[in-house]
Design a protein around this motif. Structure first.
Motif, PDB file in Angstrom:
ATOM      1  N   VAL A   9       0.840  -1.196   0.000  1.00 49.81           N
ATOM      2  CA  VAL A   9       0.000   0.000   0.000  1.00 49.81           C
ATOM      3  C   VAL A   9       0.877   1.248   0.000  1.00 49.81           C
ATOM      4  N   ASN A  10       0.261   2.352  -0.376  1.00 52.30           N
ATOM      5  CA  ASN A  10       0.999   3.607  -0.425  1.00 52.30           C
ATOM      6  C   ASN A  10       0.074   4.737  -0.016  1.00 52.30           C
ATOM      7  N   LEU A  11       0.612   5.955   0.002  1.00 55.13           N
ATOM      8  CA  LEU A  11      -0.199   7.132   0.298  1.00 55.13           C
ATOM      9  C   LEU A  11       0.053   8.149  -0.810  1.00 55.13           C
ATOM     10  N   HIS A  12      -0.988   8.441  -1.577  1.00 56.54           N
ATOM     11  CA  HIS A  12      -0.902   9.390  -2.688  1.00 56.54           C
ATOM     12  C   HIS A  12      -1.810  10.583  -2.391  1.00 56.54           C
ATOM     13  N   TYR A  13      -1.261  11.695  -1.893  1.00 58.77           N
ATOM     14  CA  TYR A  13       0.167  11.986  -1.735  1.00 58.77           C
ATOM     15  C   TYR A  13       0.359  12.764  -0.445  1.00 58.77           C
ATOM     16  N   ILE A  14       1.599  12.890  -0.019  1.00 60.46           N
ATOM     17  CA  ILE A  14       1.929  13.874   1.006  1.00 60.46           C
ATOM     18  C   ILE A  14       1.677  15.246   0.399  1.00 60.46           C
ATOM     19  N   PRO A  15       0.893  16.130   1.039  1.00 59.74           N
ATOM     20  CA  PRO A  15       0.671  17.454   0.457  1.00 59.74           C
ATOM     21  C   PRO A  15       2.001  18.134   0.108  1.00 59.74           C
ATOM     22  N   VAL A  16       2.065  18.682  -1.089  1.00 59.56           N
ATOM     23  CA  VAL A  16       3.334  19.233  -1.583  1.00 59.56           C
ATOM     24  C   VAL A  16       3.881  20.308  -0.649  1.00 59.56           C
ATOM     25  N   TYR A  17       2.988  21.118  -0.064  1.00 53.80           N
ATOM     26  CA  TYR A  17       3.453  22.216   0.802  1.00 53.80           C
ATOM     27  C   TYR A  17       4.124  21.715   2.074  1.00 53.80           C
ATOM     28  N   LYS A  18       3.992  20.408   2.384  1.00 51.41           N
ATOM     29  CA  LYS A  18       4.668  19.840   3.546  1.00 51.41           C
ATOM     30  C   LYS A  18       6.117  19.445   3.257  1.00 51.41           C
ATOM     31  N   GLN A  19       6.498  19.388   1.996  1.00 49.23           N
ATOM     32  CA  GLN A  19       7.871  19.035   1.655  1.00 49.23           C
ATOM     33  C   GLN A  19       8.827  20.151   2.104  1.00 49.23           C
ATOM     34  N   PRO A  20      10.008  19.789   2.625  1.00 50.60           N
ATOM     35  CA  PRO A  20      10.921  20.817   3.149  1.00 50.60           C
ATOM     36  C   PRO A  20      11.198  21.951   2.169  1.00 50.60           C
ATOM     37  N   TYR A  21      11.350  21.629   0.898  1.00 52.97           N
ATOM     38  CA  TYR A  21      11.621  22.683  -0.092  1.00 52.97           C
ATOM     39  C   TYR A  21      10.496  23.700  -0.115  1.00 52.97           C
ATOM     40  N   TYR A  22       9.255  23.227  -0.076  1.00 51.70           N
ATOM     41  CA  TYR A  22       8.103  24.124  -0.135  1.00 51.70           C
ATOM     42  C   TYR A  22       7.781  24.728   1.229  1.00 51.70           C
ATOM     43  N   GLN A  23       8.083  24.009   2.300  1.00 52.13           N
ATOM     44  CA  GLN A  23       7.914  24.595   3.629  1.00 52.13           C
ATOM     45  C   GLN A  23       8.743  25.866   3.778  1.00 52.13           C
ATOM     46  N   ALA A  24       9.921  25.856   3.174  1.00 54.55           N
ATOM     47  CA  ALA A  24      10.801  27.024   3.261  1.00 54.55           C
ATOM     48  C   ALA A  24      10.213  28.246   2.566  1.00 54.55           C
ATOM     49  N   ILE A  25       9.280  28.015   1.638  1.00 55.12           N
ATOM     50  CA  ILE A  25       8.625  29.136   0.955  1.00 55.12           C
ATOM     51  C   ILE A  25       7.633  29.816   1.884  1.00 55.12           C
ATOM     52  N   GLY A  26       7.064  29.039   2.827  1.00 51.45           N
ATOM     53  CA  GLY A  26       6.239  29.667   3.851  1.00 51.45           C
ATOM     54  C   GLY A  26       4.745  29.450   3.722  1.00 51.45           C
ATOM     55  N   PHE A  27       4.313  28.273   3.254  1.00 48.72           N
ATOM     56  CA  PHE A  27       2.880  27.999   3.152  1.00 48.72           C
ATOM     57  C   PHE A  27       2.290  27.717   4.533  1.00 48.72           C
ATOM     58  N   ASP A  28       1.039  28.115   4.707  1.00 43.86           N
ATOM     59  CA  ASP A  28       0.328  27.922   5.963  1.00 43.86           C
ATOM     60  C   ASP A  28      -0.613  26.734   5.807  1.00 43.86           C
ATOM     61  N   GLU A  29      -0.405  25.682   6.587  1.00 48.10           N
ATOM     62  CA  GLU A  29      -1.228  24.478   6.488  1.00 48.10           C
ATOM     63  C   GLU A  29      -2.700  24.770   6.749  1.00 48.10           C
ATOM     64  N   ARG A  30      -2.996  25.814   7.490  1.00 39.76           N
ATOM     65  CA  ARG A  30      -4.387  26.156   7.797  1.00 39.76           C
ATOM     66  C   ARG A  30      -5.161  26.588   6.555  1.00 39.76           C
ATOM     67  N   ASP A  31      -4.455  26.915   5.471  1.00 39.10           N
ATOM     68  CA  ASP A  31      -5.120  27.296   4.223  1.00 39.10           C
ATOM     69  C   ASP A  31      -5.619  26.083   3.438  1.00 39.10           C
ATOM     70  N   PHE A  32      -5.285  24.891   3.904  1.00 38.32           N
ATOM     71  CA  PHE A  32      -5.588  23.678   3.140  1.00 38.32           C
ATOM     72  C   PHE A  32      -6.204  22.619   4.057  1.00 38.32           C
ATOM     73  N   SER A  33      -7.333  22.964   4.657  1.00 39.79           N
ATOM     74  CA  SER A  33      -7.935  22.102   5.674  1.00 39.79           C
ATOM     75  C   SER A  33      -8.358  20.748   5.112  1.00 39.79           C
ATOM     76  N   GLU A  34      -8.914  20.730   3.896  1.00 37.65           N
ATOM     77  CA  GLU A  34      -9.331  19.453   3.315  1.00 37.65           C
ATOM     78  C   GLU A  34      -8.130  18.570   2.979  1.00 37.65           C
ATOM     79  N   SER A  35      -7.058  19.191   2.502  1.00 39.81           N
ATOM     80  CA  SER A  35      -5.839  18.434   2.199  1.00 39.81           C
ATOM     81  C   SER A  35      -5.244  17.848   3.472  1.00 39.81           C
ATOM     82  N   GLU A  36      -5.321  18.604   4.563  1.00 41.76           N
ATOM     83  CA  GLU A  36      -4.815  18.113   5.843  1.00 41.76           C
ATOM     84  C   GLU A  36      -5.613  16.896   6.309  1.00 41.76           C
ATOM     85  N   ARG A  37      -6.946  16.971   6.202  1.00 43.11           N
ATOM     86  CA  ARG A  37      -7.782  15.836   6.604  1.00 43.11           C
ATOM     87  C   ARG A  37      -7.513  14.614   5.721  1.00 43.11           C
ATOM     88  N   TYR A  38      -7.384  14.870   4.430  1.00 48.38           N
ATOM     89  CA  TYR A  38      -7.081  13.777   3.499  1.00 48.38           C
ATOM     90  C   TYR A  38      -5.784  13.077   3.902  1.00 48.38           C
TER      91      TYR A  38
END
Length: 400
Positions: free
Chosen positions: A336-365
């Protein structure tokens, strides 16, 4: 209990290729021919896919990532531009814009389809218009093979002035509003992937499709170093029949004859592959019908290619836990796998400064999703074992 392991590999992977004797012979025929690269098979494969999808032009490349890249470049994405995509996708859907020097932002997902949410897109566009930060390109991703609501996205593109690249890496063979995905009815460019776990395969490979002649010409140049052999595109009359010009900076993104031959052969079974995937999905639906697990929802206006079968174990499920179930399946030999880890959680994109609270459905998924094995040839006995391991850690009993 099935004997799952063989040489350390999962006995039931989440996906795998289906190679026939005809596929092998097609590749052997190329190996015995005069051309291993840049011969007649690449354009034949392009024509085959274009004809199937009902689109005018296709450009075969060495990966869907390359196709996304040249699609962005052909639409003049560059420094100062903004590209929006879904956070629930492979990183390539966002990286392609970064390669061009553009900025990336994300639109939250729909709670039913897990594709780009139209409500979220509308709200984000309204806000972006006021702040002067509208996107140049939007890249909807057809997650698991089900089309986004492309009609609605296209209408918004006309209102707000952005271009559309469909990331249909999961979706060749699917349809939307009785039109094949890839027709570009509601987009400028559509991109397919031919990775081994996708619907058809060329080993590695991808394709960009369009109805725009200027876009296809540019993408064809960009896949081959930015070089042209067409006199009308050159800065002066050719020096001779040998002459070519590099008129822009391109890349070596070409597909080989070997890959194209495999893809051309696989196209003859595309519809049967999709049909088999639907049968696998129906069996999962039946086996999991009383489990309390959230099953894939299908829009009546579309036919999914069913690249993935994604289930969700709700965080408040009475007896099941997603992480425990995932571990139980892997220990039992199910890949089994998980498709996908939200892109904004990746370290490269975290450094850009995305706020996880802007993506509540993606977080639940992300807290709940698991991709179960899905491929032609997956047998009922194997699916029963998957379901047993998925639900068995909590003592859930499935009657087969």
């Amino acid at each position: 209990m099935i004997n799952f392991f063989e040489d350390g590999h999962f006995m039931i992977p989440y996906g795998k290729q289906n190679i026939s004797d005809e596929d092998i012979q097609a590749v052997v025929d190329v190996l015995r021919s005069d051309y291993l690269t840049q011969g007649p098979m690449v354009p034949e494969f392009e024509k085959k896919v274009a004809s199937y999808c009902g689109v005018k032009y296709a450009v075969a490349v060495n990966s869907a990532t390359s196709a996304l890249h040249i699609a962005c470049l052909s639409l003049d994405v560059g420094a100062g531009d903004i590209v929006w995509t879904s956070p629930i996708t492979f990183v390539a859907s966002a990286n392609c814009a970064i390669y061009c020097g553009a900025q990336v932002d994300f639109v939250d997902i729909d709670p039913l389809t897990y594709n780009m949410s139209i409500d979220s897109l509308v709200k984000k566009l309204e806000k972006a218009k006021k702040s002067g930060t509208l996107p140049k390109v939007v890249i909807p991703v057809h997650l698991a093979g089900q089309s986004c609501d492309m009609k609605a996205i296209h209408q918004l593109s006309e209102q707000y002035g952005f271009k559309i690249i469909e990331d249909a890496s999961h979706a060749i063979g699917g349809s939307y509003h009785d039109t094949k995905i890839g027709s570009c009815t509601y987009s400028d460019i559509t991109v397919f992937s031919f990775h081994p776990v996708k619907i058809i395969t060329t080993g590695e490979g991808g394709m960009a499709l369009t109805n725009n002649q200027s876009l296809v010409k540019r993408m064809a140049r960009l896949r081959s170093h930015g070089i042209t052999r067409y006199p009308e595109e050159m800065t002066h009359i050719p020096d001779g029949p040998w002459y070519y010009q590099q008129i822009e900076l391109g890349f070596n993104y070409r597909m080989t004859e070997i890959q194209a031959a495999l893809g051309f052969s696989q196209m003859s079974r595309l519809d049967s592959f999709v049909s088999e995937r639907h049968e696998v999905a129906k069996r999962y639906d039946q086996l999991l019908s009383n489990s309390g697990i959230k099953l894939p929802w299908q829009d009546s206006q579309s036919v999914s290619a069913f690249h993935l079968y994604v289930v969700r174990i709700p965080v408040d499920h009475a007896s099941l836990n997603r992480n425990a179930a995932f571990d139980n399946l892997r220990i039992g030999g199910v890949g089994v796998n998980l498709h996908y880890i939200p892109v904004y959680k990746q370290p490269y994109y975290q450094a850009i400064g995305f706020d996880e609270r802007d993506f509540s459905e993606s977080e639940r998924y992300y807290e709940e999703a698991i991709s179960l094995p899905m491929y032609p040839g997956l047998e009922l006995i194997e699916q029963k074992e998957v379901v047993h391991l998925l639900t068995g850690s909590a003592g859930y009993q499935t009657i087969f």
